[in-house]
Design a protein around this motif. Structure first.
Motif, mmCIF file in Angstrom:
data_model
loop_
_atom_site.group_PDB
_atom_site.id
_atom_site.type_symbol
_atom_site.label_atom_id
_atom_site.label_comp_id
_atom_site.label_asym_id
_atom_site.label_seq_id
_atom_site.Cartn_x
_atom_site.Cartn_y
_atom_site.Cartn_z
ATOM 1 N N GLY A 130 -18.977 -44.941 -8.638
ATOM 2 C CA GLY A 130 -18.789 -44.488 -7.385
ATOM 3 C C GLY A 130 -19.863 -45.599 -6.452
ATOM 4 N N THR A 131 -20.384 -46.744 -6.725
ATOM 5 C CA THR A 131 -21.302 -47.353 -6.073
ATOM 6 C C THR A 131 -20.571 -48.548 -4.793
ATOM 7 O OG1 THR A 131 -22.823 -48.370 -7.635
ATOM 8 C CG2 THR A 131 -22.521 -49.974 -6.074
ATOM 9 N N ALA A 132 -21.375 -48.187 -3.473
ATOM 10 C CA ALA A 132 -19.729 -48.796 -2.391
ATOM 11 C C ALA A 132 -20.744 -50.250 -2.420
ATOM 12 C CB ALA A 132 -20.519 -48.263 -1.564
ATOM 13 N N VAL A 133 -19.180 -51.338 -2.612
ATOM 14 C CA VAL A 133 -19.258 -52.688 -2.683
ATOM 15 C C VAL A 133 -18.499 -53.081 -1.504
ATOM 16 C CG1 VAL A 133 -19.906 -52.772 -5.270
ATOM 17 C CG2 VAL A 133 -17.748 -52.543 -4.011
ATOM 18 N N GLY A 134 -17.890 -52.773 -0.642
ATOM 19 C CA GLY A 134 -17.659 -53.118 -0.091
ATOM 20 C C GLY A 134 -16.204 -52.982 1.007
ATOM 21 N N LEU A 135 -16.176 -53.568 2.052
ATOM 22 C CA LEU A 135 -14.157 -52.866 2.858
ATOM 23 C C LEU A 135 -14.072 -53.363 3.128
ATOM 24 C CD1 LEU A 135 -14.603 -54.233 5.725
ATOM 25 C CD2 LEU A 135 -16.746 -52.836 6.265
ATOM 26 N N VAL A 136 -12.732 -53.364 3.575
ATOM 27 C CA VAL A 136 -11.279 -53.063 4.020
ATOM 28 C C VAL A 136 -10.764 -53.343 5.378
ATOM 29 C CG1 VAL A 136 -9.013 -54.405 3.013
ATOM 30 C CG2 VAL A 136 -10.853 -54.029 1.601
ATOM 31 N N LEU A 137 -10.232 -54.000 6.055
ATOM 32 C CA LEU A 137 -9.891 -53.154 7.260
ATOM 33 C C LEU A 137 -8.687 -54.279 8.066
ATOM 34 C CD1 LEU A 137 -10.565 -55.745 9.926
ATOM 35 C CD2 LEU A 137 -12.491 -56.458 9.460
ATOM 36 N N VAL A 138 -7.975 -53.119 8.778
ATOM 37 C CA VAL A 138 -6.297 -53.816 8.738
ATOM 38 C C VAL A 138 -7.044 -53.105 9.868
ATOM 39 C CG1 VAL A 138 -3.970 -53.468 9.046
ATOM 40 C CG2 VAL A 138 -4.988 -53.715 6.912
ATOM 41 N N LYS A 139 -6.508 -54.185 11.431
ATOM 42 C CA LYS A 139 -6.539 -53.503 12.981
ATOM 43 C C LYS A 139 -5.782 -54.345 14.123
ATOM 44 C CE LYS A 139 -11.046 -56.156 13.866
ATOM 45 N NZ LYS A 139 -10.407 -57.279 15.007
ATOM 46 N N PRO A 140 -5.760 -54.934 15.295
ATOM 47 C CA PRO A 140 -4.429 -55.634 15.977
ATOM 48 C C PRO A 140 -6.031 -57.041 15.730
ATOM 49 C CG PRO A 140 -4.497 -53.327 16.477
ATOM 50 C CD PRO A 140 -5.387 -53.561 15.476
ATOM 51 N N TRP A 177 -11.894 -58.777 4.937
ATOM 52 C CA TRP A 177 -12.725 -57.667 4.209
ATOM 53 C C TRP A 177 -14.124 -58.475 4.279
ATOM 54 C CZ3 TRP A 177 -7.991 -60.546 3.792
ATOM 55 C CH2 TRP A 177 -8.447 -62.165 3.556
ATOM 56 N N ARG A 178 -15.199 -57.402 3.475
ATOM 57 C CA ARG A 178 -16.674 -58.064 4.067
ATOM 58 C C ARG A 178 -17.019 -57.945 2.265
ATOM 59 N NH1 ARG A 178 -18.296 -56.107 9.917
ATOM 60 N NH2 ARG A 178 -16.756 -57.522 10.933
ATOM 61 N N GLN A 179 -18.830 -57.436 2.029
ATOM 62 C CA GLN A 179 -18.257 -57.729 0.397
ATOM 63 C C GLN A 179 -20.122 -57.370 0.273
ATOM 64 O OE1 GLN A 179 -17.265 -58.328 -3.815
ATOM 65 N NE2 GLN A 179 -17.105 -59.848 -2.593
ATOM 66 N N VAL A 180 -21.027 -56.513 0.096
ATOM 67 C CA VAL A 180 -22.116 -56.611 -0.386
ATOM 68 C C VAL A 180 -22.517 -57.239 -1.146
ATOM 69 C CG1 VAL A 180 -24.278 -55.535 -1.164
ATOM 70 C CG2 VAL A 180 -22.256 -54.367 -0.224
ATOM 71 N N ALA A 181 -23.916 -58.298 -0.767
ATOM 72 C CA ALA A 181 -23.818 -59.712 -1.168
ATOM 73 C C ALA A 181 -24.219 -59.409 -3.178
ATOM 74 C CB ALA A 181 -25.423 -60.282 -1.113
ATOM 75 N N GLU A 182 -25.120 -58.768 -3.637
ATOM 76 C CA GLU A 182 -25.390 -58.368 -4.333
ATOM 77 C C GLU A 182 -23.870 -58.340 -5.475
ATOM 78 O OE1 GLU A 182 -26.819 -54.328 -3.412
ATOM 79 O OE2 GLU A 182 -26.375 -56.411 -2.206
ATOM 80 N N HIS A 183 -22.905 -57.736 -5.106
ATOM 81 C CA HIS A 183 -21.551 -57.811 -6.058
ATOM 82 C C HIS A 183 -20.507 -59.173 -5.823
ATOM 83 C CE1 HIS A 183 -22.976 -53.906 -6.978
ATOM 84 N NE2 HIS A 183 -23.911 -53.177 -5.760
ATOM 85 N N CYS A 184 -21.204 -59.788 -5.132
ATOM 86 C CA CYS A 184 -20.041 -61.293 -4.892
ATOM 87 C C CYS A 184 -19.510 -61.163 -6.119
ATOM 88 C CB CYS A 184 -20.364 -62.279 -4.266
ATOM 89 S SG CYS A 184 -20.673 -61.513 -2.201
ATOM 90 N N GLY A 185 -18.354 -62.333 -6.579
ATOM 91 C CA GLY A 185 -18.093 -62.781 -7.274
ATOM 92 C C GLY A 185 -17.888 -62.370 -9.202
ATOM 93 N N HIS A 186 -17.035 -60.938 -8.758
ATOM 94 C CA HIS A 186 -16.079 -59.931 -9.423
ATOM 95 C C HIS A 186 -14.866 -59.471 -8.930
ATOM 96 C CE1 HIS A 186 -20.248 -58.578 -11.575
ATOM 97 N NE2 HIS A 186 -21.392 -58.780 -10.359
ATOM 98 N N GLY A 187 -14.479 -60.311 -8.196
ATOM 99 C CA GLY A 187 -13.124 -59.930 -7.656
ATOM 100 C C GLY A 187 -12.435 -58.467 -6.569
ATOM 101 N N TYR A 188 -13.461 -57.889 -6.922
ATOM 102 C CA TYR A 188 -13.644 -56.646 -5.956
ATOM 103 C C TYR A 188 -12.705 -56.705 -4.548
ATOM 104 C CZ TYR A 188 -17.481 -54.524 -9.245
ATOM 105 O OH TYR A 188 -18.104 -54.517 -10.370
ATOM 106 N N VAL A 189 -13.388 -57.949 -3.856
ATOM 107 C CA VAL A 189 -12.418 -57.308 -2.022
ATOM 108 C C VAL A 189 -11.432 -58.216 -2.321
ATOM 109 C CG1 VAL A 189 -12.151 -58.978 -0.429
ATOM 110 C CG2 VAL A 189 -14.349 -57.896 -0.967
#
Length: 338
Positions: free
Chosen positions: A82-92, A108-120
């Motif tokens: 359940g750890t939150a690692v980032g977000l994806v946005l869709v907007k005009p 997309w945006r990602q928490v720094a410590e969770h970069c590099g795992h392909g989550y985004v």
């Protein structure tokens, strides 16, 4: 559009309890470097940003999806479920020439410590597929020319690199584009995906009753507190504005167009306007009592609190926005509550 799940991830709507995550997300050095406006220096800014992330929760294709792990994330059990690692946005996406937006962007945006795992990448691919599946033909993405990591995400989810462009954000950016199947969205008018979502009350029986009244022709007016637009940093409605009305399941049921908008004191609302709300009001006393119950209820007051704003007092001098609208398109065969 949300919730969505992938092999490793769950995408869900933002909630009031995600304030601390919003703070952590926006201290990523790379995010601050490439999008300085994303800086969140204090709690008030974080609350406004969280309010924005929560604002499109019922839109069928637009929105801000929080990415969280379904398991340990493949990190040897070091990352909690359940750890939150980032977000994806869709907007005009705003046009550089000031014209109305004509296409949706994915970002997309990602928490720094969770970069590099392909989550985004995994999350963005799921969102892009869902948006196209809903009938949206074209989606774009833009990145800073030096943001190579973000460019790789766009390429990995199948977007076409179009090169440098100044079409959006009045800046020199790398532009990507994705086309889905050109099948349209049936009864919905062209550009429906860009419309603001029309939400009546909160999801549940009240919303579906109001939507049914709109579709039946009995409801042609609505009333909101002016403070609601101010707290949400939203422009006031104006004649010609169109909304995509959704039911409690977030399903589009019709498109409305505003024909008249007036800002008046609550004590000046007319009986004609109250009757046209289509909720069987026969006098202003009953109309006023029902609206005050809603405006002073815990859900409505909580909406303001999440955004760091005190709920307004409700009395004769409270300013309200009275809107008259008409239905210009409707979903065939819609039945209330289904």
């Amino acid at each position: 559009m949300i919730p969505l799940t992938t092999e490793r991830l769950r995408l869900r709507a933002f909630a009031p309890g995600d304030l601390e995550f919003v703070r952590r997300l926006h201290v990523n050095p790379d995010l601050v470097r490439f999008i300085p406006s994303a800086t969140t220096p204090d709690e008030a800014t974080a609350r406004r940003r969280l309010g924005r992330f929560m604002s499109l929760v019922d839109h069928p294709v637009q929105g801000f999806s929080l990415i969280e792990l379904r398991d340990g994330g493949g990190g040897g059990g070091r990352t909690a479920l359940g750890t939150a690692v980032g977000l994806v946005l869709v907007k005009p996406i705003p046009s550089s020439d000031g014209a109305e937006a004509s296409v949706l962007e994915i970002g997309w945006r990602q928490v720094a410590e969770h970069c590099g795992h392909g989550y985004v990448t995994e999350a963005a691919r799921a969102v892009l597929d869902a948006v196209h599946a809903a009938g949206v033909e074209q989606v774009v993405a833009v990145t800073d020319p030096e943001n190579l990591a973000s460019q790789r995400v766009a390429e990995r989810i199948g977007m076409e690199r179009l090169g440098l462009s100044r079409d959006f954000y009045d800046a020199r950016l790398v532009l990507f584009r994705s086309f889905g199947a050109s099948r349209g969205a049936g009864w919905l008018p062209a550009g429906w995906e860009l419309l603001d979502v029309g939400e009546y009350a909160f999801p549940g029986p009240s919303r579906d009753q109001l939507v049914a009244a709109v579709l039946a022709g009995g409801k042609r007016t609505t009333t909101a507190l002016l403070a609601e637009y101010e707290a949400g940093s939203e422009p006031l409605p104006a004649p010609g504005r169109r909304e995509l009305v959704v039911d409690s399941a977030g399903t589009p049921v019709c498109v409305t167009e505003d024909v008249a908008v007036d800002v008046v004191r609550l004590g000046e609302v007319t009986l004609e306007h109250a009757v046209a709300e289509g909720e069987r009001y026969t006098d202003l006393v009953g109309w006023r009592a029902a609206h005050e119950r809603f405006w002073t209820g815990p859900d409505y007051r909580g909406w303001f609190t999440v955004r760091g704003t005190e709920p307004p007092a409700v009395d004769d001098d409270t300013l309200v926005v009275c809107t008259r609208f008409e239905v210009i398109a409707r979903r065939p065969g819609w039945e209330g509550g289904r």
